[in-house]
Design a protein around this motif. Structure first.
Motif, PDB file in Angstrom:
ATOM      1  N   ASN A  48     -11.350  11.100   5.985  1.00  0.00           N
ATOM      2  CA  ASN A  48      -9.904  11.317   6.003  1.00  0.00           C
ATOM      3  C   ASN A  48      -9.626  12.745   5.539  1.00  0.00           C
ATOM      4  O   ASN A  48      -9.815  13.088   4.384  1.00  0.00           O
ATOM      5  N   SER A  71      -5.732  -5.890  -3.637  1.00  0.00           N
ATOM      6  CA  SER A  71      -4.355  -5.437  -3.883  1.00  0.00           C
ATOM      7  C   SER A  71      -3.330  -6.403  -3.311  1.00  0.00           C
ATOM      8  O   SER A  71      -2.240  -6.556  -3.877  1.00  0.00           O
ATOM      9  N   LYS A  72      -3.651  -7.062  -2.198  1.00  0.00           N
ATOM     10  CA  LYS A  72      -2.679  -7.928  -1.510  1.00  0.00           C
ATOM     11  C   LYS A  72      -2.684  -9.366  -2.007  1.00  0.00           C
ATOM     12  O   LYS A  72      -1.861 -10.163  -1.571  1.00  0.00           O
ATOM     13  N   GLU A  80       0.758  -7.543   4.777  1.00  0.00           N
ATOM     14  CA  GLU A  80       0.680  -6.086   4.720  1.00  0.00           C
ATOM     15  C   GLU A  80       1.151  -5.593   3.363  1.00  0.00           C
ATOM     16  O   GLU A  80       2.041  -6.191   2.744  1.00  0.00           O
ATOM     17  N   LEU A  81       0.558  -4.501   2.893  1.00  0.00           N
ATOM     18  CA  LEU A  81       0.981  -3.859   1.643  1.00  0.00           C
ATOM     19  C   LEU A  81       0.645  -2.370   1.755  1.00  0.00           C
ATOM     20  O   LEU A  81      -0.503  -1.968   1.563  1.00  0.00           O
ATOM     21  N   SER A  82       1.646  -1.567   2.089  1.00  0.00           N
ATOM     22  CA  SER A  82       1.420  -0.138   2.287  1.00  0.00           C
ATOM     23  C   SER A  82       1.106   0.556   0.962  1.00  0.00           C
ATOM     24  O   SER A  82       1.450   0.065  -0.116  1.00  0.00           O
ATOM     25  N   LEU A  83       0.487   1.727   1.059  1.00  0.00           N
ATOM     26  CA  LEU A  83       0.041   2.448  -0.132  1.00  0.00           C
ATOM     27  C   LEU A  83       1.195   2.946  -0.994  1.00  0.00           C
ATOM     28  O   LEU A  83       1.020   3.170  -2.188  1.00  0.00           O
ATOM     29  N   ASP A  84       2.386   3.136  -0.414  1.00  0.00           N
ATOM     30  CA  ASP A  84       3.510   3.656  -1.191  1.00  0.00           C
ATOM     31  C   ASP A  84       4.157   2.596  -2.077  1.00  0.00           C
ATOM     32  O   ASP A  84       4.954   2.910  -2.959  1.00  0.00           O
ATOM     33  N   ILE A  85       3.791   1.328  -1.881  1.00  0.00           N
ATOM     34  CA  ILE A  85       4.335   0.240  -2.720  1.00  0.00           C
ATOM     35  C   ILE A  85       3.426   0.066  -3.930  1.00  0.00           C
ATOM     36  O   ILE A  85       2.285  -0.373  -3.801  1.00  0.00           O
ATOM     37  N   ARG A  86       3.918   0.412  -5.110  1.00  0.00           N
ATOM     38  CA  ARG A  86       3.110   0.336  -6.334  1.00  0.00           C
ATOM     39  C   ARG A  86       3.370  -0.936  -7.131  1.00  0.00           C
ATOM     40  O   ARG A  86       2.581  -1.304  -7.992  1.00  0.00           O
ATOM     41  N   TRP A 140       5.048  -5.143  -6.650  1.00  0.00           N
ATOM     42  CA  TRP A 140       5.569  -6.119  -5.700  1.00  0.00           C
ATOM     43  C   TRP A 140       5.701  -7.493  -6.348  1.00  0.00           C
ATOM     44  O   TRP A 140       5.092  -7.768  -7.388  1.00  0.00           O
ATOM     45  N   ARG A 173       0.586  -3.027  -8.765  1.00  0.00           N
ATOM     46  CA  ARG A 173      -0.430  -3.047  -7.710  1.00  0.00           C
ATOM     47  C   ARG A 173      -1.848  -2.861  -8.253  1.00  0.00           C
ATOM     48  O   ARG A 173      -2.760  -3.633  -7.940  1.00  0.00           O
TER      49      ARG A 173
END
Length: 378
Positions: A254, A294-295, A306-312, A314, A325
């Protein structure tokens, strides 16, 4: 050091040519069999290099080929006379006061960072890119028992914003990412810009190359110091450590995160934990890299789609538990490690967080590595 590199390059080139002609690789005995004839052709091999050192070249090259064919390493490369170099002495090296006595060289004044104990097995002398000399001494000693330390089972979630989030089942502790390379970025960029202006092959360019090498050395030393101290702290507090089996080689592809991932040193950190746990008969458990740590809700086991990286943070849709997270991931990693140990025939007391320290027993044949700094005359 140059003598050993020449012998290795000669043997590697011979092996490559032999494979191209016959389709077969040379055996270890073939490498060693080259030495008598080479000493006749090049008499300086007898004068400048101790005989067992050349035998080490053959052994190391044979091991490099085995590692390549078994998928543990890349194909062996030819050694360069520039930058980092090393030479290995398998015997006849002794410590005399504040000096290291090396065959064909004599006594070298050294700074020992700790007392040398036990029987010296192997000594590897290396020269860094910044022209510093180090000696790594492998000693065989006897340990009277295992050191007393913590008996916790902890899970570690490795990250970039926070280097490590550690969960012991009751609470989580976060350790910040020191960002070693970022702290020296401006200084390094300024010096590299000056280096690019120097003429190729000039003494001025070589001078600046060493200056930049010292900056990189400082970054590497600070990173290693941090990893050693944190790994030692965690190992002293626990008996079982659970981590994710991260695909670091794939992650560094990446282009946006490759520099940060390379700088953080996850692989080296896990290696430090592994060997330190083995010294105290502890255990490192690596869970599958695709485990949804994480999910997954650590309270009820519900898994998000789904759990995007910007969600710290939930909230679980099933049990409405609120999760950080990273702390939730570290707890799930710990729980998965306990499940693997329990189902794999481990002691069920792991699940209860009970004492998992083994009985103290005498360990024979323990090998420890002592390092020292060699004085280089100006």
């Amino acid at each position: 050091m140059a003598v050993q590199d020449r012998k290795r390059n000669y043997a590697l080139n011979t092996c490559i040519q032999h494979y191209q002609e016959t389709g077969k690789s040379l055996k270890l005995a073939s490498y060693k069999g080259m030495l008598p004839q080479l000493k006749k052709e090049y008499p300086w091999l007898k004068e400048d290099c101790y005989s067992s050192v050349l035998q080490c070249v053959a052994i190391n090259l044979d091991r490099a080929y085995k590692n390549f064919f078994e998928g543990r390493a890349k194909f062996p490369n030819f050694k360069s006379k520039h930058h980092k170099q090393s030479i290995q002495y398998p015997q006849s090296v002794t410590v005399n006061g504040e000096c290291l006595k090396v065959p064909k060289i004599g006594e070298i004044k050294a700074i020992f960072h700790r007392e040398i104990t036990g029987k010296i097995k192997t000594v590897t002398i290396s020269k860094t890119s910044s022209n510093k000399y180090f000696a790594s001494i492998l000693c065989e000693t006897e340990l009277s028992g295992v050191k007393e330390s913590g008996d916790q089972v902890i899970g570690i979630d490795l990250g970039l914003k926070e280097f490590a989030i550690v969960h012991d089942g009751d609470s989580a502790t976060k350790y910040a990412n020191p960002k070693h390379l970022n702290r020296h970025h401006k200084n390094l960029a300024r010096k590299q810009k000056k280096l690019s202006r120097k003429t190729q092959g000039s003494s001025a360019r070589e001078k600046f190359r060493k200056i930049i090498a010292k900056v990189h050395e400082k970054i590497a030393n600070s990173r290693q110091d941090f990893l050693h101290k944190l790994s030692r702290k965690l190992v002293n507090e626990s008996q079982v450590i659970v981590v994710e089996n991260l695909n670091v080689k794939g992650m560094v592809k990446n282009r946006k995160l490759s520099k940060a991932i390379s700088d953080v040193g996850w692989g080296k950190f896990v290696n430090f934990i592994d060997y330190k746990l083995k010294q105290k008969n502890g255990e490192l458990v690596e869970i599958d890299r695709f485990f949804p740590s994480s999910k997954t809700c650590s309270s009820c086991g519900y898994i998000l789609d789904e759990l995007s990286l910007d969600i710290r943070e939930w909230d679980c849709p099933n049990c409405h538990a609120h999760h950080d997270r990273d702390e939730n991931a570290a707890l799930n990693i710990r729980n998965e490690g306990i499940r693997i140990l329990t189902e794999g025939g481990g002691n069920p007391v792991f699940a209860d967080g009970g004492c998992v320290r083994p009985d103290n027993r005498k360990v024979k044949g323990h090998r420890s590595v002592n390092s020292l700094i060699l004085h280089r005359p100006d």
